[in-house]
Design a protein around this motif. Structure first.
Motif, PDB file in Angstrom:
ATOM      1  N   MET A   1       2.581  -1.642   7.491  1.00  0.00           N
ATOM      2  CA  MET A   1       2.368  -1.075   6.135  1.00  0.00           C
ATOM      3  C   MET A   1       1.567  -1.481   5.519  1.00  0.00           C
ATOM      4  O   MET A   1       1.387  -2.571   5.409  1.00  0.00           O
ATOM      5  CB  MET A   1       3.506   0.032   5.130  1.00  0.00           C
ATOM      6  N   THR A   2       0.733  -1.283   4.361  1.00  0.00           N
ATOM      7  CA  THR A   2      -0.271  -1.815   3.991  1.00  0.00           C
ATOM      8  C   THR A   2      -0.805  -1.767   2.392  1.00  0.00           C
ATOM      9  O   THR A   2      -1.212  -0.746   2.040  1.00  0.00           O
ATOM     10  CB  THR A   2      -2.190  -2.468   4.325  1.00  0.00           C
ATOM     11  N   ASN A   3      -0.365  -2.571   1.839  1.00  0.00           N
ATOM     12  CA  ASN A   3      -0.705  -2.609   0.135  1.00  0.00           C
ATOM     13  C   ASN A   3      -1.457  -2.449  -0.467  1.00  0.00           C
ATOM     14  O   ASN A   3      -2.540  -2.056  -0.221  1.00  0.00           O
ATOM     15  CB  ASN A   3      -0.429  -4.264  -0.681  1.00  0.00           C
ATOM     16  N   LEU A   4      -1.580  -0.958  -0.964  1.00  0.00           N
ATOM     17  CA  LEU A   4      -2.969   0.319  -1.516  1.00  0.00           C
ATOM     18  C   LEU A   4      -4.283  -0.869  -2.460  1.00  0.00           C
ATOM     19  O   LEU A   4      -4.555  -1.225  -3.115  1.00  0.00           O
ATOM     20  CB  LEU A   4      -2.505   0.777  -2.153  1.00  0.00           C
ATOM     21  N   LYS A   5      -2.435  -1.598  -3.003  1.00  0.00           N
ATOM     22  CA  LYS A   5      -4.092  -2.574  -4.546  1.00  0.00           C
ATOM     23  C   LYS A   5      -4.365  -3.352  -3.745  1.00  0.00           C
ATOM     24  O   LYS A   5      -5.699  -4.041  -4.258  1.00  0.00           O
ATOM     25  CB  LYS A   5      -2.547  -3.135  -5.376  1.00  0.00           C
ATOM     26  N   GLN A   6      -4.055  -4.744  -2.998  1.00  0.00           N
ATOM     27  CA  GLN A   6      -4.479  -5.240  -2.682  1.00  0.00           C
ATOM     28  C   GLN A   6      -6.065  -4.652  -1.323  1.00  0.00           C
ATOM     29  O   GLN A   6      -7.068  -5.461  -1.542  1.00  0.00           O
ATOM     30  CB  GLN A   6      -3.876  -6.171  -0.890  1.00  0.00           C
ATOM     31  N   LEU A   7      -6.016  -3.087  -0.648  1.00  0.00           N
ATOM     32  CA  LEU A   7      -6.735  -2.604  -0.503  1.00  0.00           C
ATOM     33  C   LEU A   7      -7.971  -2.698  -1.140  1.00  0.00           C
ATOM     34  O   LEU A   7      -9.114  -2.326  -0.527  1.00  0.00           O
ATOM     35  CB  LEU A   7      -6.803  -1.373   0.539  1.00  0.00           C
ATOM     36  N   LEU A   8      -7.794  -2.363  -2.459  1.00  0.00           N
ATOM     37  CA  LEU A   8      -8.959  -1.496  -3.407  1.00  0.00           C
ATOM     38  C   LEU A   8      -9.266  -3.071  -4.004  1.00  0.00           C
ATOM     39  O   LEU A   8     -10.337  -2.995  -4.570  1.00  0.00           O
ATOM     40  CB  LEU A   8      -7.898  -0.412  -4.602  1.00  0.00           C
ATOM     41  N   HIS A   9      -8.980  -3.889  -3.381  1.00  0.00           N
ATOM     42  CA  HIS A   9      -9.629  -5.400  -4.018  1.00  0.00           C
ATOM     43  C   HIS A   9     -11.561  -5.772  -3.852  1.00  0.00           C
ATOM     44  O   HIS A   9     -11.656  -4.722  -3.121  1.00  0.00           O
ATOM     45  CB  HIS A   9      -9.253  -6.341  -3.418  1.00  0.00           C
ATOM     46  N   HIS A  10     -11.724  -5.522  -4.093  1.00  0.00           N
ATOM     47  CA  HIS A  10     -13.935  -5.843  -5.155  1.00  0.00           C
ATOM     48  C   HIS A  10     -14.127  -3.989  -4.891  1.00  0.00           C
ATOM     49  O   HIS A  10     -15.726  -4.057  -4.953  1.00  0.00           O
ATOM     50  CB  HIS A  10     -14.312  -6.559  -3.673  1.00  0.00           C
ATOM     51  N   ILE A  11     -13.172  -3.073  -4.928  1.00  0.00           N
ATOM     52  CA  ILE A  11     -13.880  -2.053  -5.411  1.00  0.00           C
ATOM     53  C   ILE A  11     -13.694  -1.202  -6.717  1.00  0.00           C
ATOM     54  O   ILE A  11     -12.306  -1.400  -7.417  1.00  0.00           O
ATOM     55  CB  ILE A  11     -13.541  -0.593  -4.707  1.00  0.00           C
ATOM     56  N   GLU A  12     -15.296  -1.080  -6.856  1.00  0.00           N
ATOM     57  CA  GLU A  12     -14.548  -0.377  -8.592  1.00  0.00           C
ATOM     58  C   GLU A  12     -14.143   0.518  -8.952  1.00  0.00           C
ATOM     59  O   GLU A  12     -15.045   1.395  -7.942  1.00  0.00           O
ATOM     60  CB  GLU A  12     -16.444  -0.370  -9.331  1.00  0.00           C
ATOM     61  N   VAL A  13     -13.090   1.368  -9.549  1.00  0.00           N
ATOM     62  CA  VAL A  13     -12.448   2.287  -9.335  1.00  0.00           C
ATOM     63  C   VAL A  13     -13.412   3.367 -10.586  1.00  0.00           C
ATOM     64  O   VAL A  13     -12.972   2.204 -12.147  1.00  0.00           O
ATOM     65  CB  VAL A  13     -11.419   2.646  -9.504  1.00  0.00           C
ATOM     66  N   ILE A  14     -13.285   4.245 -10.654  1.00  0.00           N
ATOM     67  CA  ILE A  14     -13.964   5.068 -11.513  1.00  0.00           C
ATOM     68  C   ILE A  14     -12.841   5.648 -12.395  1.00  0.00           C
ATOM     69  O   ILE A  14     -12.608   5.238 -13.897  1.00  0.00           O
ATOM     70  CB  ILE A  14     -15.239   5.868 -11.959  1.00  0.00           C
ATOM     71  N   GLN A  15     -11.530   6.596 -11.991  1.00  0.00           N
ATOM     72  CA  GLN A  15     -10.651   6.553 -12.219  1.00  0.00           C
ATOM     73  C   GLN A  15      -9.812   7.608 -11.147  1.00  0.00           C
ATOM     74  O   GLN A  15      -9.849   7.591  -9.754  1.00  0.00           O
ATOM     75  CB  GLN A  15     -11.282   8.409 -12.980  1.00  0.00           C
ATOM     76  N   THR A  16      -8.427   7.427 -10.922  1.00  0.00           N
ATOM     77  CA  THR A  16      -8.080   8.314 -10.288  1.00  0.00           C
ATOM     78  C   THR A  16      -6.904   9.219 -10.852  1.00  0.00           C
ATOM     79  O   THR A  16      -6.561   9.682 -12.139  1.00  0.00           O
ATOM     80  CB  THR A  16      -6.640   6.751 -10.122  1.00  0.00           C
ATOM     81  N   ARG A  17      -6.896   9.804  -9.882  1.00  0.00           N
ATOM     82  CA  ARG A  17      -5.717  11.165 -10.320  1.00  0.00           C
ATOM     83  C   ARG A  17      -4.190  11.198  -9.563  1.00  0.00           C
ATOM     84  O   ARG A  17      -4.728  11.122  -8.209  1.00  0.00           O
ATOM     85  CB  ARG A  17      -6.386  12.529 -10.596  1.00  0.00           C
ATOM     86  N   GLY A  18      -3.592  11.480 -10.006  1.00  0.00           N
ATOM     87  CA  GLY A  18      -1.924  10.953  -9.230  1.00  0.00           C
ATOM     88  C   GLY A  18      -1.696  10.051  -9.217  1.00  0.00           C
ATOM     89  O   GLY A  18      -2.090   9.097  -9.537  1.00  0.00           O
ATOM     90  N   ASN A  19      -0.008   9.960  -8.648  1.00  0.00           N
ATOM     91  CA  ASN A  19       0.395   8.534  -8.781  1.00  0.00           C
ATOM     92  C   ASN A  19       0.279   8.224  -7.108  1.00  0.00           C
ATOM     93  O   ASN A  19       0.684   8.606  -6.556  1.00  0.00           O
ATOM     94  CB  ASN A  19       2.094   8.965  -8.737  1.00  0.00           C
ATOM     95  N   ALA A  20      -0.320   6.740  -7.635  1.00  0.00           N
ATOM     96  CA  ALA A  20      -0.776   5.723  -5.993  1.00  0.00           C
ATOM     97  C   ALA A  20       0.452   5.523  -5.532  1.00  0.00           C
ATOM     98  O   ALA A  20       1.284   5.300  -6.340  1.00  0.00           O
ATOM     99  CB  ALA A  20      -1.670   5.184  -6.415  1.00  0.00           C
ATOM    100  N   PRO A  21       0.589   5.845  -4.307  1.00  0.00           N
ATOM    101  CA  PRO A  21       1.893   4.428  -3.744  1.00  0.00           C
ATOM    102  C   PRO A  21       1.614   3.038  -3.600  1.00  0.00           C
ATOM    103  O   PRO A  21       0.509   2.881  -3.881  1.00  0.00           O
ATOM    104  CB  PRO A  21       1.759   5.619  -2.134  1.00  0.00           C
ATOM    105  N   GLU A  22       2.803   3.004  -3.320  1.00  0.00           N
ATOM    106  CA  GLU A  22       2.555   1.454  -3.178  1.00  0.00           C
ATOM    107  C   GLU A  22       1.540   0.822  -2.177  1.00  0.00           C
ATOM    108  O   GLU A  22       0.980  -0.445  -1.219  1.00  0.00           O
ATOM    109  CB  GLU A  22       3.480   0.750  -3.498  1.00  0.00           C
ATOM    110  N   SER A  23       1.437   1.596  -0.348  1.00  0.00           N
ATOM    111  CA  SER A  23       1.016   1.606   0.548  1.00  0.00           C
ATOM    112  C   SER A  23       0.664   2.195   1.551  1.00  0.00           C
ATOM    113  O   SER A  23       1.530   3.190   0.980  1.00  0.00           O
ATOM    114  CB  SER A  23       2.000   0.874   1.192  1.00  0.00           C
TER     115      SER A  23
END
Length: 502
Positions: A1-23
């Motif tokens: 399992m890989t941490n989702l927050k770390q995966l999104l590093h350097h990526i500019e997120v415009i918006q999110t829908r839903g409750n993101a899992p930790e990994s």
């Protein structure tokens, strides 16, 4: 399992829908490969739009979807993350997922119309001779030091690219030399990679079926240099009139040039050129190389410059470089006991074809005829077809137009397009033979003692793509079989070949 927050590093997120899992488990951009707890990236490709398959990916278990536009119907079982460019996001996701492997070795990218494969392949050979473990990402084959892996694209997709580089790091590789295609730059396949250096070989007419205009093609090459980090070096061919354009906006701290004709940081002079090799003067040292032609003089000088920029000793570099052998399908000679000579070359652009034919034309002996077998690929830039035909006629005594990889186009239509570039005066020396096998056979039948046969366009390829099917076909084997006077393939051209029956 890989941490989702770390995966999104350097990526500019415009918006999110839903409750993101930790990994999440794995990343995919092919919905068919998605399994439970995976992340799916919807990428807009040339053949299909991944946004059309978001529903399928979620149904297969995707917990996170990265996309540019949200689908109309959102599932409660998935989290949707909107980004401006999902292809670029995929590159950063892949780099983050594999823990930034390109930062753990010296990654050098080579771009340009011609010379990429020769440059990276010889760099791979050279640095292994230095004693390093080295990775190679090329059109012909990928290598993790001495372990060969098949190559499907000039530049793989981001997930495959980062996986391969991670394996190189695991195997102890300290360097990786990589072809960077214009398609890969535009499609963001190199996003997230950290380059130690970049080199530009040249640019000429090619890939306009994809880029549409030559200006777009030039800009695609330039984007690679625009994206370099400040710590990188940028090396360009100053003899190419568009070389300096590559350096206009780069922030690379070290910017260097190489040239044969004008002032440059790395300068060389061709003392002698023959069908046996090149005698050159580099940094006031005269060296004999086994490569043939002025186009290879540029390749050799560029390789020397890259080695020096990577900190290698100049004398040792020239000594080892002089012992390197040719690359498969690049001016690969088939030498006959009777004196007949065959040449197989990958030249599939006007500039590359002219370089090879001009070399043969200038080095041929009195009375030697040049017989050229050449075609153009189907479903590709059709505007270069008459240009290549004109070049073939300019330097050849006999020209046979034939199929290259016709793909889904009628072969005779491609040949007729080529024929439009033939002048009335040159028509008598040309013929159209759709079957590549029959065309090579005809060239061998026409050849007399001492003549030179050039079979151009496919080089190292071991297939011919016809109507969506890849059929086994190797120019080298076919040429050898039909030219009974030609006895053996020059040993200097057998690196990387896996044909025990040659």
């Amino acid at each position: 399992m890989t941490n989702l927050k770390q995966l999104l590093h350097h990526i500019e997120v415009i918006q999110t829908r839903g409750n993101a899992p930790e990994s999440i488990e794995n990343i995919h951009f092919d919905s068919r490969k998605v399994q439970a707890n995976d992340l799916f990236v919807a990428v807009k490709g040339t053949q299909a739009d991944g946004h059309q398959y978001i529903g399928q990916a979620v149904a297969l278990g995707a917990k996170v979807v990265v996309c540019e536009t949200f689908p109309k119907n959102l599932s409660d079982s998935a989290t949707y993350i909107q980004v401006a460019n999902s292809a670029k996001a995929l590159g950063w996701l892949a780099s983050n997922y594999y823990d930034h492997p390109s930062k753990k070795l010296k990654l050098v990218g080579i771009t340009g119309t011609n010379g990429k494969t020769t440059t990276v392949t010889l760099l791979h050979q050279l640095f292994r001779k230095f004693g390093y473990r080295v990775g190679l990402l090329s059109t012909i084959q990928n290598y993790i030091d001495d372990t060969a892996l098949p190559a499907r694209l000039t530049t793989p997709d981001p997930l495959e690219l980062n996986r391969l580089i991670a394996e190189m790091v695991k195997a102890g590789c300290t360097h990786c030399f990589m072809e960077v295609s214009s398609h890969a730059v535009v499609q963001e396949r190199i996003a997230g990679l950290h380059f130690t250096g970049a080199a530009f070989t040249n640019i000429s007419h090619d890939h306009l079926d994809f880029h549409e205009t030559f200006a777009n093609y030039i800009n695609a090459k330039k984007q690679f240099f625009d994206q370099l980090p400040p710590t990188a070096f940028a090396l360009i061919n100053a003899d190419d009139k568009r070389g300096m354009v590559m350096l206009q906006n780069t922030v690379a701290k070290t910017q260097r040039t190489f040239a044969l004709k004008q002032f440059a940081d790395f300068k060389a002079r061709v003392v002698e050129s023959s069908l046996q090799g090149l005698f050159m003067e580099i940094d006031d040292v005269e060296v004999w190389f086994q490569m043939i032609g002025y186009f290879n003089a540029y390749n050799l000088l560029g390789i020397y410059a890259i080695a020096v920029l990577l900190g290698e000793d100049t004398t040792e570099t020239l000594t080892l470089l002089s012992g390197l052998q040719s690359v498969p399908g690049r001016f690969e000679k088939i030498i006959g006991e009777s004196g007949a000579t065959g040449v197989v070359d990958y030249s599939h652009t006007p500039d590359a074809l002219e370089n090879v034919l001009q070399t043969i034309f200038e080095l041929r002996q009195s009375g030697q005829k040049i017989i050229t077998v050449v075609g153009c690929g189907g479903n590709r830039d059709a505007s270069k077809r008459p240009i290549m035909a004109q070049i073939a006629c300019q330097y050849s005594d006999v020209v046979i137009f034939t199929s290259d990889n016709p793909r889904n186009e009628p072969p005779m239509q491609i040949l007729e397009d080529m024929q439009e570039g033939v002048s009335i005066d040159d028509e008598p020396k040309t013929s159209l033979i759709a079957s590549r096998k029959d065309a090579i056979r005809k060239a061998c039948e026409l050849a007399q003692k001492q003549d030179i046969i050039l079979v151009a366009g496919k080089g190292h390829e071991t297939y011919q793509e016809i109507a969506g099917v890849r059929h086994p076909f190797d120019d080298r084997l076919v040429l050898k079989a039909f030219c009974s006077k030609i006895a053996h393939i020059s040993s200097s051209c057998c690196y990387y070949l896996n044909y025990p029956y040659l």
